[in-house]
Design a protein around this motif. Structure first.
Motif, PDB file in Angstrom:
ATOM      1  N   ALA A  12      -5.078  11.089   5.260  1.00 49.46           N
ATOM      2  CA  ALA A  12      -5.434  10.887   3.851  1.00 49.46           C
ATOM      3  C   ALA A  12      -6.341  12.008   3.354  1.00 49.46           C
ATOM      4  O   ALA A  12      -7.105  12.584   4.120  1.00 49.46           O
ATOM      5  CB  ALA A  12      -6.158   9.558   3.696  1.00 49.46           C
ATOM      6  N   VAL A  42      -7.303   9.098  -1.412  1.00 46.81           N
ATOM      7  CA  VAL A  42      -7.968   7.826  -1.098  1.00 46.81           C
ATOM      8  C   VAL A  42      -9.457   7.896  -1.425  1.00 46.81           C
ATOM      9  O   VAL A  42     -10.137   8.856  -1.052  1.00 46.81           O
ATOM     10  CB  VAL A  42      -7.802   7.482   0.404  1.00 46.81           C
ATOM     11  CG1 VAL A  42      -8.566   6.214   0.768  1.00 46.81           C
ATOM     12  CG2 VAL A  42      -6.325   7.334   0.769  1.00 46.81           C
ATOM     13  N   MET A  74       1.056   3.204   9.220  1.00 46.59           N
ATOM     14  CA  MET A  74       1.286   3.895   7.948  1.00 46.59           C
ATOM     15  C   MET A  74       0.843   5.348   8.032  1.00 46.59           C
ATOM     16  O   MET A  74       0.017   5.711   8.846  1.00 46.59           O
ATOM     17  CB  MET A  74       0.517   3.201   6.816  1.00 46.59           C
ATOM     18  CG  MET A  74       1.052   1.826   6.474  1.00 46.59           C
ATOM     19  SD  MET A  74       0.085   1.086   5.120  1.00 46.59           S
ATOM     20  CE  MET A  74       1.021  -0.404   4.820  1.00 46.59           C
ATOM     21  N   LYS A  75       1.424   6.171   7.135  1.00 48.97           N
ATOM     22  CA  LYS A  75       1.028   7.583   7.025  1.00 48.97           C
ATOM     23  C   LYS A  75       0.471   7.810   5.626  1.00 48.97           C
ATOM     24  O   LYS A  75       0.989   7.278   4.652  1.00 48.97           O
ATOM     25  CB  LYS A  75       2.253   8.486   7.206  1.00 48.97           C
ATOM     26  CG  LYS A  75       2.772   8.507   8.632  1.00 48.97           C
ATOM     27  CD  LYS A  75       2.161   9.677   9.407  1.00 48.97           C
ATOM     28  CE  LYS A  75       2.618   9.726  10.843  1.00 48.97           C
ATOM     29  NZ  LYS A  75       1.806   8.874  11.737  1.00 48.97           N
ATOM     30  N   PHE A  76      -0.589   8.616   5.512  1.00 48.96           N
ATOM     31  CA  PHE A  76      -1.212   8.838   4.207  1.00 48.96           C
ATOM     32  C   PHE A  76      -1.233  10.308   3.798  1.00 48.96           C
ATOM     33  O   PHE A  76      -1.958  10.681   2.891  1.00 48.96           O
ATOM     34  CB  PHE A  76      -2.618   8.229   4.198  1.00 48.96           C
ATOM     35  CG  PHE A  76      -2.579   6.728   4.322  1.00 48.96           C
ATOM     36  CD1 PHE A  76      -2.361   5.951   3.206  1.00 48.96           C
ATOM     37  CD2 PHE A  76      -2.685   6.114   5.554  1.00 48.96           C
ATOM     38  CE1 PHE A  76      -2.276   4.566   3.306  1.00 48.96           C
ATOM     39  CE2 PHE A  76      -2.605   4.734   5.671  1.00 48.96           C
ATOM     40  CZ  PHE A  76      -2.402   3.955   4.548  1.00 48.96           C
ATOM     41  N   PHE A 112      -8.122   5.897   8.073  1.00 50.41           N
ATOM     42  CA  PHE A 112      -7.308   6.626   7.083  1.00 50.41           C
ATOM     43  C   PHE A 112      -7.307   8.131   7.383  1.00 50.41           C
ATOM     44  O   PHE A 112      -6.294   8.804   7.207  1.00 50.41           O
ATOM     45  CB  PHE A 112      -7.832   6.369   5.664  1.00 50.41           C
ATOM     46  CG  PHE A 112      -7.345   5.069   5.079  1.00 50.41           C
ATOM     47  CD1 PHE A 112      -6.240   5.043   4.242  1.00 50.41           C
ATOM     48  CD2 PHE A 112      -7.985   3.879   5.357  1.00 50.41           C
ATOM     49  CE1 PHE A 112      -5.770   3.845   3.711  1.00 50.41           C
ATOM     50  CE2 PHE A 112      -7.537   2.672   4.831  1.00 50.41           C
ATOM     51  CZ  PHE A 112      -6.431   2.657   4.005  1.00 50.41           C
ATOM     52  N   LYS A 123      -1.502  11.550   0.081  1.00 48.24           N
ATOM     53  CA  LYS A 123      -2.121  10.472  -0.710  1.00 48.24           C
ATOM     54  C   LYS A 123      -3.618  10.717  -0.859  1.00 48.24           C
ATOM     55  O   LYS A 123      -4.261  11.238   0.049  1.00 48.24           O
ATOM     56  CB  LYS A 123      -1.880   9.121  -0.050  1.00 48.24           C
ATOM     57  CG  LYS A 123      -0.390   8.816   0.049  1.00 48.24           C
ATOM     58  CD  LYS A 123      -0.124   7.381   0.402  1.00 48.24           C
ATOM     59  CE  LYS A 123       1.364   7.184   0.606  1.00 48.24           C
ATOM     60  NZ  LYS A 123       1.922   6.103  -0.181  1.00 48.24           N
ATOM     61  N   ASP A 150       0.384   6.584  -4.437  1.00 45.41           N
ATOM     62  CA  ASP A 150      -0.151   7.888  -4.022  1.00 45.41           C
ATOM     63  C   ASP A 150      -1.658   7.942  -4.221  1.00 45.41           C
ATOM     64  O   ASP A 150      -2.336   8.756  -3.607  1.00 45.41           O
ATOM     65  CB  ASP A 150       0.495   9.012  -4.850  1.00 45.41           C
ATOM     66  CG  ASP A 150       1.941   9.215  -4.447  1.00 45.41           C
ATOM     67  OD1 ASP A 150       2.271   8.930  -3.279  1.00 45.41           O
ATOM     68  OD2 ASP A 150       2.741   9.627  -5.302  1.00 45.41           O
ATOM     69  N   ARG A 168      -4.868   9.269   9.764  1.00 46.75           N
ATOM     70  CA  ARG A 168      -3.500   9.213   9.232  1.00 46.75           C
ATOM     71  C   ARG A 168      -3.326  10.135   8.034  1.00 46.75           C
ATOM     72  O   ARG A 168      -2.505   9.910   7.172  1.00 46.75           O
ATOM     73  CB  ARG A 168      -3.151   7.759   8.892  1.00 46.75           C
ATOM     74  CG  ARG A 168      -2.993   7.009  10.171  1.00 46.75           C
ATOM     75  CD  ARG A 168      -2.984   5.518  10.117  1.00 46.75           C
ATOM     76  NE  ARG A 168      -2.877   5.091  11.504  1.00 46.75           N
ATOM     77  CZ  ARG A 168      -3.920   5.045  12.348  1.00 46.75           C
ATOM     78  NH1 ARG A 168      -5.131   5.287  11.920  1.00 46.75           N
ATOM     79  NH2 ARG A 168      -3.737   4.743  13.602  1.00 46.75           N
ATOM     80  N   MET A 186       0.809  -1.221   0.000  1.00 48.63           N
ATOM     81  CA  MET A 186       0.000   0.000   0.000  1.00 48.63           C
ATOM     82  C   MET A 186       0.841   1.269   0.000  1.00 48.63           C
ATOM     83  O   MET A 186       0.497   2.270  -0.614  1.00 48.63           O
ATOM     84  CB  MET A 186      -0.932  -0.020   1.223  1.00 48.63           C
ATOM     85  CG  MET A 186      -2.186   0.799   1.027  1.00 48.63           C
ATOM     86  SD  MET A 186      -3.237   0.753   2.471  1.00 48.63           S
ATOM     87  CE  MET A 186      -3.869  -0.896   2.387  1.00 48.63           C
ATOM     88  N   ASP A 187       1.973   1.204   0.681  1.00 47.93           N
ATOM     89  CA  ASP A 187       2.882   2.351   0.777  1.00 47.93           C
ATOM     90  C   ASP A 187       3.362   2.853  -0.585  1.00 47.93           C
ATOM     91  O   ASP A 187       3.769   4.001  -0.719  1.00 47.93           O
ATOM     92  CB  ASP A 187       4.130   1.935   1.582  1.00 47.93           C
ATOM     93  CG  ASP A 187       3.989   2.326   3.033  1.00 47.93           C
ATOM     94  OD1 ASP A 187       3.077   3.119   3.340  1.00 47.93           O
ATOM     95  OD2 ASP A 187       4.788   1.826   3.854  1.00 47.93           O
ATOM     96  N   LEU A 228      -5.089   5.695  -4.026  1.00 40.26           N
ATOM     97  CA  LEU A 228      -5.594   4.441  -3.460  1.00 40.26           C
ATOM     98  C   LEU A 228      -7.111   4.352  -3.560  1.00 40.26           C
ATOM     99  O   LEU A 228      -7.818   5.340  -3.332  1.00 40.26           O
ATOM    100  CB  LEU A 228      -5.217   4.352  -1.974  1.00 40.26           C
ATOM    101  CG  LEU A 228      -3.735   4.118  -1.663  1.00 40.26           C
ATOM    102  CD1 LEU A 228      -3.447   4.442  -0.190  1.00 40.26           C
ATOM    103  CD2 LEU A 228      -3.340   2.679  -1.971  1.00 40.26           C
TER     104      LEU A 228
END
Ligand SMILES: Cc1cc2nc3c(=O)[nH]c(=O)nc-3n(C[C@H](O)[C@H](O)[C@H](O)COP(=O)(O)O)c2cc1C
Length: 169
Positions: A113, A82, A75-77, A108, A80, A47, A111, A43-44, A49
């Protein structure tokens, strides 16, 4: 062009099938399909998702997402984009319809997103507050293959129209 990583969790195959139909609508060359059961660590790399889940056991996240949660929480988003989708059954489980999607939204969001693909609640009948954004939208695409399968193709098509510019397509 950046590829989209589509990660889904599925128990009987319904969400996996919807995931394939979304990828087809966006163009299979633009989307990498991943079952969260095997591919979560990838997933990382993305960019862009698309994240899909069903809901089980009256308001619980699909079990493979549940198992992946400790990794997801690390994880960090930030930066990114989403988009979420969920499958559920609004007739048998109106109080917990799409709760799994609502839980992933919170995870998410916490984090950092950036979300796209909110979806109007018109045409659905349910009482669950968890998958809602601003009262009259879902946090992502809502699919009910148990009761409204005839609406799924059109819903996917319309939702992908919203996603395309956000994902540079
Ligand atoms: C025992 C059981 C519990 C369920 N609980 C919920 C629920 O709380 N909320 C919901 O929206 N759907 C619920 N469902 C419906 C499933 O989420 C739905 O059929 C979904 O499309 C299954 O997708 P999957 O095969 O990809 O996991 C439940 C179904 C069963 C059989």
């Amino acid at each position: 062009m950046k590829k989209i990583g589509l990660f889904y969790g599925t128990y009987t195959g319904t969400t996996g099938n919807v995931a394939k139909r979304i990828a087809k609508e966006l163009g299979e060359e633009n989307v990498d399909l991943h079952n969260i059961k095997e591919d979560g660590a990838l997933m990382d790399q993305y960019d862009y998702l698309i994240i899909g889940t069903s809901t089980w056991s009256i308001g619980e996240l699909q079990e493979d997402w549940d198992a992946f949660m400790p990794q997801l929480e690390d994880m960090k988003f930030a930066g990114k984009t989403v988009a979420l989708f969920g499958t559920g059954d609004q007739v048998a489980y109106p109080d917990t319809f799409l709760d799994g999607m609502g839980m992933l939204y919170e995870t998410f969001q916490f984090r950092d997103a950036k979300f796209v693909g909110f979806w109007p609640t018109t045409g659905y009948d349910f009482t669950s507050p968890l998958p809602l954004f601003n009262h009259d939208n879902f946090v992502g695409l809502a699919i009910d293959e148990d009761n409204q399968p005839e609406l799924t193709d059109e819903r996917i098509k319309e939702w992908c129209k919203i996603l395309r510019p956000a994902f540079g397509l």
